[in-house]
Scaffold this active site. Structure first.
Site, PDB file in Angstrom:
ATOM      1  CG  HIS A 265      -0.328   0.024   2.537  1.00 28.36           C
ATOM      2  ND1 HIS A 265      -0.043  -1.127   3.220  1.00 28.36           N
ATOM      3  CD2 HIS A 265       0.080   1.038   3.352  1.00 28.36           C
ATOM      4  CE1 HIS A 265       0.511  -0.825   4.392  1.00 28.36           C
ATOM      5  NE2 HIS A 265       0.606   0.481   4.497  1.00 28.36           N
TER       6      HIS A 265
ATOM      7  CG  HIS B  12       3.814   4.544   5.483  1.00 24.03           C
ATOM      8  ND1 HIS B  12       2.930   5.102   6.372  1.00 24.03           N
ATOM      9  CD2 HIS B  12       3.352   3.292   5.249  1.00 24.03           C
ATOM     10  CE1 HIS B  12       1.987   4.219   6.669  1.00 24.03           C
ATOM     11  NE2 HIS B  12       2.210   3.117   6.000  1.00 24.03           N
TER      12      HIS B  12
ATOM     13  CD  GLU C 284       3.415  -0.545   7.157  1.00 19.18           C
ATOM     14  OE1 GLU C 284       2.847   0.229   6.366  1.00 19.18           O
ATOM     15  OE2 GLU C 284       2.843  -1.133   8.084  1.00 19.18           O
TER      16      GLU C 284
HETATM   17 CO    CO Z   1       1.150   1.283   6.297  1.00 19.93          CO
END
Ligand code: CO
Length: 134
Positions: A7, A79, A130
């Protein structure tokens, strides 16, 4: 080592307004808002054929995205999340190359119920990354 883009997370000042934009203007399929008190955010998942966008709104007093929104009042990309097969192996390899893992370095359980960790943006061209064990 990294696999799919899981994502892209966008910090937003107004989750309802951002959701309406993605749903109505962009015609995307959205989840219901999901409060994540442990992570200090409320999340809406925008489901795309090949990945997701996560709209993040601060939740609670000590939200980790509050300072980001103070610097970027209209919101912005916060992020990106890449999938890895083995998060501990990935962490150890990255640490051995000098990359810094945020927090105590131990994976936490993320918004999808899977182990995640974050890498320092200064080590990755100004982008908070991440990693999620897929
Ligand atoms: Co995230």
């Amino acid at each position: 080592m990294i696999g799919r883009l899981n994502h892209v997370a966008i910090a937003v000042p107004d989750l309802a307004a951002a959701s309406a934009l993605y749903r109505d203007a962009l015609g995307a399929k959205l989840s219901a808002p999901q409060p994540e008190p442990v992570h200090g955010v409320t999340v809406v998942f925008v489901e795309l054929p090949n990945t997701k966008v996560e709209l993040l709104e601060p939740l609670g007093e000590a939200s980790p995205i509050a300072s980001f929104l103070a610097r970027n009042p209209s919101g912005g990309i916060h992020h990106m999340c890449f999938e890895v097969h083995d998060i501990l192996q990935a962490r150890d390899k990255l640490v051995s190359t000098g990359a810094r893992v945020l927090g105590d370095g131990a994976p936490k359980i993320g918004a999808h119920g899977k182990p995640v960790l974050f890498l320092h943006p200064k080590d990755f061209n100004g982008t908070l990354i991440e990693l999620e064990q897929a």
